[in-house]
Scaffold this active site. Structure first.
Site, PDB file in Angstrom:
ATOM      1  N   ILE A 196      -0.944 -10.041  -7.382  1.00 37.49           N
ATOM      2  CA  ILE A 196       0.732 -10.645  -7.166  1.00 37.49           C
ATOM      3  C   ILE A 196       1.700  -9.451  -7.390  1.00 37.49           C
ATOM      4  O   ILE A 196       1.851  -8.862  -8.340  1.00 37.49           O
ATOM      5  CB  ILE A 196       1.241 -11.224  -8.545  1.00 37.49           C
ATOM      6  N   PRO A 197       1.891  -8.375  -6.169  1.00 35.33           N
ATOM      7  CA  PRO A 197       2.577  -6.701  -6.320  1.00 35.33           C
ATOM      8  C   PRO A 197       3.832  -7.356  -6.871  1.00 35.33           C
ATOM      9  O   PRO A 197       4.017  -8.328  -6.123  1.00 35.33           O
ATOM     10  CB  PRO A 197       1.911  -6.777  -4.817  1.00 35.33           C
ATOM     11  N   HIS A 198       4.761  -6.680  -7.336  1.00 34.17           N
ATOM     12  CA  HIS A 198       5.656  -6.531  -7.770  1.00 34.17           C
ATOM     13  C   HIS A 198       6.463  -5.589  -8.431  1.00 34.17           C
ATOM     14  O   HIS A 198       5.966  -4.304  -8.824  1.00 34.17           O
ATOM     15  CB  HIS A 198       5.751  -7.128  -9.021  1.00 34.17           C
ATOM     16  N   ALA A 199       7.659  -5.526  -8.299  1.00 29.65           N
ATOM     17  CA  ALA A 199       8.328  -4.363  -9.100  1.00 29.65           C
ATOM     18  C   ALA A 199       9.700  -4.561  -9.116  1.00 29.65           C
ATOM     19  O   ALA A 199      10.562  -5.468  -8.626  1.00 29.65           O
ATOM     20  CB  ALA A 199       7.842  -3.391  -7.474  1.00 29.65           C
TER      21      ALA A 199
END
Length: 169
Positions: free
Chosen positions: A85-88
């Protein structure tokens, strides 16, 4: 944050499906579900960031890509069970938005907790002022993806529309 998401992923707590459905419908559209052809982590993240940057909520595509890669360099966003779950949170994002990558080739170079290659990428971008909504979204998405049948169905989906229907069901 990763510890918190992992606790939610392994927790027996269930969230209300109707809340999950509404949220996913509000932050995802079929055009942001892509079948990722890359087999390297960086390339897959760039491909999915490109798809997510087409959402009207994302004002600067290059900033999104840079921040997603920077976040991944800081600590792997792989949470196990073939999921990352790549997130920013980014100032140029006007509202929380999501993209989904269904990997046709397993991505082996994620640092996973369970040594399983990543096959599903759930990319989330939010505005800085959406901290609570951002954390709630991470929790709900990881909770929904506990379902092995859902994960298998997503991997077998033949179209973005089919995958979208599975995610909002």
């Amino acid at each position: 944050m990763e510890k918190w998401v992992n606790e939610r992923l392994s927790s027996s707590e269930r969230l209300s499906p109707s809340k999950i459905d509404v949220q996913i419908k509000n932050i995802l559209s079929p055009d942001r579900i892509v079948f990722v052809s890359q087999s390297a982590k960086r390339d897959a993240l760039v491909e999915l960031a490109s798809a997510l940057s087409k959402a009207p909520q994302v004002k600067y595509a290059k900033e999104l890509e840079t921040e997603i890669l920077r976040r991944e360099d800081l600590m792997s966003t792989a949470i196990g069970r073939g999921i990352a779950i790549p997130h920013a949170r980014i100032s140029s994002v006007t509202d929380l938005v999501m993209a989904v990558g269904i990997c046709k080739n397993p991505i082996m170079d994620f640092q996973t907790l369970d040594d399983q290659p990543v096959r599903l990428l759930i990319m989330i971008a939010a505005a800085y002022n959406q901290h609570s909504y951002y954390l709630q979204t991470l929790s709900r998405v990881s909770s929904k993806l506990k379902d092995e049948k859902l994960r298998d169905s997503l991997l077998a989906a033949k179209s973005s529309e089919e995958a979208y229907k599975l995610l909002i069901a």
